[in-house]
Design a protein around this motif. Structure first.
Motif, PDB file in Angstrom:
ATOM      1  N   LEU A   1       0.828  -1.204   0.000  1.00 15.61           N
ATOM      2  CA  LEU A   1       0.000   0.000   0.000  1.00 15.61           C
ATOM      3  C   LEU A   1       0.868   1.261   0.000  1.00 15.61           C
ATOM      4  CD1 LEU A   1      -2.680  -1.221   2.549  1.00 15.61           C
ATOM      5  CD2 LEU A   1      -3.118  -0.691   0.135  1.00 15.61           C
ATOM      6  N   GLU A   2       1.919   1.253   0.815  1.00 15.94           N
ATOM      7  CA  GLU A   2       2.826   2.404   0.843  1.00 15.94           C
ATOM      8  C   GLU A   2       3.468   2.609  -0.530  1.00 15.94           C
ATOM      9  OE1 GLU A   2       6.757   4.041   3.275  1.00 15.94           O
ATOM     10  OE2 GLU A   2       5.792   2.151   3.848  1.00 15.94           O
ATOM     11  N   GLY A   3       3.844   1.500  -1.165  1.00 21.55           N
ATOM     12  CA  GLY A   3       4.426   1.586  -2.499  1.00 21.55           C
ATOM     13  C   GLY A   3       3.444   2.056  -3.557  1.00 21.55           C
ATOM     14  N   THR A   4       2.157   1.907  -3.282  1.00 24.15           N
ATOM     15  CA  THR A   4       1.118   2.384  -4.196  1.00 24.15           C
ATOM     16  C   THR A   4       0.829   3.871  -3.985  1.00 24.15           C
ATOM     17  OG1 THR A   4       0.086   0.188  -4.282  1.00 24.15           O
ATOM     18  CG2 THR A   4      -1.300   2.063  -4.876  1.00 24.15           C
ATOM     19  N   VAL A   5       0.816   4.289  -2.726  1.00 25.39           N
ATOM     20  CA  VAL A   5       0.480   5.681  -2.401  1.00 25.39           C
ATOM     21  C   VAL A   5       1.607   6.633  -2.762  1.00 25.39           C
ATOM     22  CG1 VAL A   5      -0.018   7.275  -0.494  1.00 25.39           C
ATOM     23  CG2 VAL A   5      -1.137   5.021  -0.559  1.00 25.39           C
ATOM     24  N   THR A   6       2.836   6.262  -2.440  1.00 27.45           N
ATOM     25  CA  THR A   6       3.972   7.192  -2.565  1.00 27.45           C
ATOM     26  C   THR A   6       4.130   7.792  -3.962  1.00 27.45           C
ATOM     27  OG1 THR A   6       5.151   6.126  -0.740  1.00 27.45           O
ATOM     28  CG2 THR A   6       6.467   7.418  -2.289  1.00 27.45           C
TER      29      THR A   6
END
Length: 211
Positions: free
Chosen positions: A96-101
């Protein structure tokens, strides 16, 4: 084969070490509390958020622009944790972090871990309308990511979003983060993948005039 004593404090800790599969694990001596060396020190994630919030507040106050704080929370976290375990939770949060950033509109913005299963974005000089649009893009990207969650009627992992916007002036305040946290909780009470926005600018102006 080593014999494990089944009575007394040594036996207790031996059984705990055996259960953990860590025979050499350090355990506190009898009567000693297992406390942090500095109990007043904030957890690393919380400190990073506080630092970003202070910098954002100062930046916006000096330039008379708005500060947006966005919180993202893993929907149905407890059920997901029970079904999939901690390792899967961490893997999902990493994805998820890799998607948001990559969606963040400025290099200076950071996607910071927040609480057990969420993120916070501190965004100086971010208009409320643009923050809403960003939240929509994030939600769409998470849907496209398609992490499986059999505990959700959506069939996949979703996150709800809370946004709070304020015009910083004077002494630093954390109320904007508190309001973003309250907003995401309210969003989750309404369902999954929901958005709740709180605009504090009118309240701030009324309070300053009253003072």
């Amino acid at each position: 084969m080593n014999k494990v004593t089944m009575s007394g404090n040594d036996g207790l800790w031996a059984r705990i070490r055996a259960a953990l599969g860590r025979p050499d694990a350090h355990v506190p001596a009898y009567g000693q509390a297992a406390i942090a060396q500095n109990p007043n020190k904030k957890p690393r994630h919380a400190q990073r958020i506080d630092d970003e919030l202070r910098r954002g507040w100062t930046y916006c106050a000096e330039r008379n622009v708005s500060l947006c704080v966005m919180t993202l929370e893993f929907d149905l976290y407890a059920a997901y944790f029970a079904a999939y375990g901690r390792e899967s939770v961490e893997q999902a949060l990493g994805a998820l972090e890799g998607t948001v950033t990559p969606l963040l509109p400025r290099d200076s913005y950071r996607c910071l871990r927040h609480g057990r299963a969420g993120f916070v974005l501190v965004m100086p000089d971010m208009p409320a309308l643009m923050a809403r649009e960003l939240a929509s893009r994030i939600a769409a990207a998470i849907r496209q990511l398609g992490l499986v969650n059999r505990e959700s009627h959506a069939g996949q992992v979703t996150m709800s979003t809370g946004i709070a916007v304020t015009n910083p002036q004077g002494k630093f305040e954390r109320v904007v983060l508190e309001q973003a946290n309250d907003a995401v909780k309210k969003a989750q009470r309404r369902g999954i993948a929901r958005l709740e926005v709180v605009d504090l600018r009118g309240r701030d102006e009324k309070r300053r005039k009253a003072a």
